[in-house]
Design an enzyme around this catalytic site. Structure first.
Site, short mmCIF file in Angstrom:
data_model
loop_
_atom_site.label_atom_id
_atom_site.label_comp_id
_atom_site.label_asym_id
_atom_site.label_seq_id
_atom_site.Cartn_x
_atom_site.Cartn_y
_atom_site.Cartn_z
NE ARG A 1 -7.37 11.49 5.16
CZ ARG A 1 -7.84 10.98 6.31
NH1 ARG A 1 -7.04 10.23 7.06
NH2 ARG A 1 -9.06 11.21 6.70
CG HIS A 2 -3.30 9.10 1.32
ND1 HIS A 2 -4.19 8.45 0.51
CD2 HIS A 2 -3.53 8.63 2.59
CE1 HIS A 2 -4.92 7.62 1.22
NE2 HIS A 2 -4.56 7.71 2.51
CG ASP B 1 -3.01 4.68 0.75
OD1 ASP B 1 -3.03 4.48 -0.48
OD2 ASP B 1 -3.91 4.27 1.52
CG HIS B 2 0.94 6.30 4.79
ND1 HIS B 2 0.07 7.35 5.01
CD2 HIS B 2 0.33 5.21 5.31
CE1 HIS B 2 -1.01 6.91 5.64
NE2 HIS B 2 -0.87 5.61 5.83
CB THR C 1 -5.81 4.79 8.99
OG1 THR C 1 -5.74 3.76 7.99
CG2 THR C 1 -5.89 4.15 10.36
CB THR C 2 -9.61 2.02 6.75
OG1 THR C 2 -9.10 2.59 5.56
CG2 THR C 2 -10.98 1.42 6.50
N GLY D 1 1.01 -1.31 4.36
CA GLY D 1 1.47 0.00 3.91
C GLY D 1 2.31 0.75 4.92
CG ASN E 1 -1.84 1.16 1.30
OD1 ASN E 1 -1.39 2.29 1.12
ND2 ASN E 1 -3.10 0.93 1.54
NE ARG F 1 -9.25 8.91 3.79
CZ ARG F 1 -9.67 8.13 4.80
NH1 ARG F 1 -9.03 7.01 5.07
NH2 ARG F 1 -10.68 8.47 5.54
CD GLU G 1 -7.27 -5.90 2.79
OE1 GLU G 1 -7.35 -5.66 1.55
OE2 GLU G 1 -6.59 -5.20 3.56
CG HIS H 1 -5.94 -1.46 8.95
ND1 HIS H 1 -5.58 -0.85 10.12
CD2 HIS H 1 -6.39 -0.49 8.14
CE1 HIS H 1 -5.82 0.43 10.03
NE2 HIS H 1 -6.31 0.68 8.84
N GLY H 2 -2.51 -2.51 9.79
CA GLY H 2 -1.71 -2.47 11.02
C GLY H 2 -0.62 -3.52 11.10
NE ARG I 1 7.65 21.21 3.06
CZ ARG I 1 8.94 21.29 3.43
NH1 ARG I 1 9.43 20.45 4.30
NH2 ARG I 1 9.71 22.23 2.94
CD GLU J 1 -6.76 -0.20 0.70
OE1 GLU J 1 -6.79 0.91 1.29
OE2 GLU J 1 -6.03 -1.11 1.06
CG HIS K 1 -8.07 4.32 0.69
ND1 HIS K 1 -8.33 4.17 2.04
CD2 HIS K 1 -9.24 4.72 0.15
CE1 HIS K 1 -9.59 4.47 2.30
NE2 HIS K 1 -10.17 4.82 1.15
N1 PXP Z 1 -6.08 -2.82 3.81
C1 PXP Z 1 -7.02 -1.85 3.83
C2 PXP Z 1 -8.40 -2.19 3.34
C3 PXP Z 1 -6.72 -0.54 4.25
O1 PXP Z 1 -7.68 0.39 4.27
C4 PXP Z 1 -5.39 -0.25 4.65
C5 PXP Z 1 -5.04 1.14 5.05
O2 PXP Z 1 -5.22 1.98 3.97
C6 PXP Z 1 -4.44 -1.28 4.60
C7 PXP Z 1 -4.81 -2.56 4.20
C8 PXP Z 1 -3.02 -1.06 4.98
O3 PXP Z 1 -2.93 -0.78 6.33
P1 PXP Z 1 -1.55 -0.32 6.94
O4 PXP Z 1 -1.18 0.97 6.27
O5 PXP Z 1 -1.84 -0.18 8.39
O6 PXP Z 1 -0.54 -1.41 6.64
#
Ligand code: PXP
Length: 255
Positions: free
Chosen positions: A60-61, A20-21, A111-112, A224, A18, A56, A162, A202-203, A29, A81, A54
C-alpha cells in the site's frame, strides 16, 4: 548536526525515521514524487540515525523498488519492517537490510495493530529468525512489553526487540496511559535483563514522547506518521530536528 547527547558517557537515543507515509503520499496519486531517497537524505542530514520502512504484503505504500534503492543508495542503517511471509522474507534476503523488524500484519488494518505473538508463533518464527540472522541481518521483534513475549524473543535468538508503544500513545485516559507506561517500564527492564537491545515505536509524537523517555534502556525510537504530518508545516528536516531535540532529554538506563 544532531543535538549532543545529554546522557553523560552514553550514546544518544537514536531515531529511526519511518518513511512509509512519504510513499503513501506518492501512491495515492500514482506520481513519482515525493522521492523516497530525497526524503531519506533530508532526514539523515538533519541528524536521524537510520531509515525504517515497512514493505507490506499489500504494497500500500513502500514498493519493492524503494527497498532496493534505499539499500543501494543511502549510506545509513536500513530497518525493514515486515511480516513473517515467505515472499517478503525472500526480498529481505536479496536486499540484506541492516535490520529486519518482524511485525504482525493484517490486510484490513490501518496500521500495525498490536505486537507480534512471538510466544504463540515461536515455531513459525524460529526458521525465519535463523535464516535472516545467517544472512547477516540483525533481527528485531515488534512485541508488546509482556514478559512472555520478551522471553520468547530471547529464546528465538533475536538480538533486539521493539516495544509497541501504541497502547500508551492511544490511551483514552491519564490512568490508562500510566498503566501502559508502567508496562513499558517493566518490559524494558525485563528485555534488558534478558540481554536484548530495547527499541520502541508506534504512535509517538513530541506531545507523548516525555512519558516514553522515562522508559529505561532504550536504544532507538522508530517514528513515522507524526514526523511526516509535522513536515507538512515545517518540512521534513525541521520535523526531524524537533524530534531529536525532544529526544535529547533522555537520561538512559538505570544503575
Ligand atoms: N514501529 C513499527 C514496528 C511499526 O510498524 C510502525 C508503523 O509502521 C512504527 C514503528 C512507526 O509508527 P508511527 O508511524 O505511528 O510513528
Amino acid at each position: 548536526m544532531p543535538p549532543e547527547s545529554s546522557r553523560g558517557g552514553h550514546p544518544p537515543l537514536r531515531l529511526g525515521v519511518n518513511l512509509d507515509h512519504v510513499a503513501t503520499l506518492r501512491q495515492v496519486r500514482g506520481t513519482e514524487y515525493p522521492d523516497i531517497l530525497e526524503a531519506a537524505r533530508l532526514c539523515l542530514e538533519a541528524g536521524a540515525h537510520g531509515i525504517t520502512i515497512h514493505l507490506r504484503e499489500d504494497r500500500r505504500h513502500i514498493q519493492d523498488a524503494d527497498v532496493f534503492r534505499l539499500k543501494a543508495e543511502v549510506d545509513a542503517p536500513l530497518n525493514l519492517e515486515m511480516a513473517n511471509a515467505p515472499e517478503i522474507v525472500n526480498i529481505a534476503l536479496q536486499v540484506r537490510p541492516d535490520e529486519v523488524c518482524l511485525v504482525p500484519e493484517r490486510r484490513q488494518e490501518l496500521t500495525t495493530e498490536g505486537g507480534l505473538d512471538a510466544a504463540g508463533q515461536e515455531d513459525a518464527l524460529a526458521p525465519t529468525v535463523r535464516t535472516l540472522a545467517d544472512a547477516g541481518i540483525q533481527v528485531s521483534l515488534f512485541v508488546e512489553a509482556d514478559a512472555r513475549q520478551l522471553e520468547a524473543a530471547a529464546r528465538l535468538g533475536a538480538p533486539m526487540v521493539e516495544l509497541h508503544t501504541g497502547a500508551y500513545c492511544d490511551a483514552a485516559s491519564d490512568q490508562a496511559a500510566d498503566a501502559e507506561l508502567g508496562r513499558l517500564l517493566q518490559g524494558a527492564r525485563r528485555a534488558h535483563a534478558l540481554g536484548l537491545q530495547v527499541n520502541a515505536g508506534h504512535g509517538l509524537h513530541t506531545g507523548n514522547l516525555p512519558g516514553v523517555l522515562r522508559v529505561p534502556h532504550l536504544d532507538t525510537l522508530n517514528i513515522g506518521h507524526s514526523l511526516v504530518a509535522r513536515a507538512v508545516f515545517v518540512g521534513l528536516a525541521e520535523a526531524v530536528r524537533e524530534m531529536l531535540v525532544a529526544m535529547a532529554a533522555y537520561r538512559g538506563g538505570e544503575p
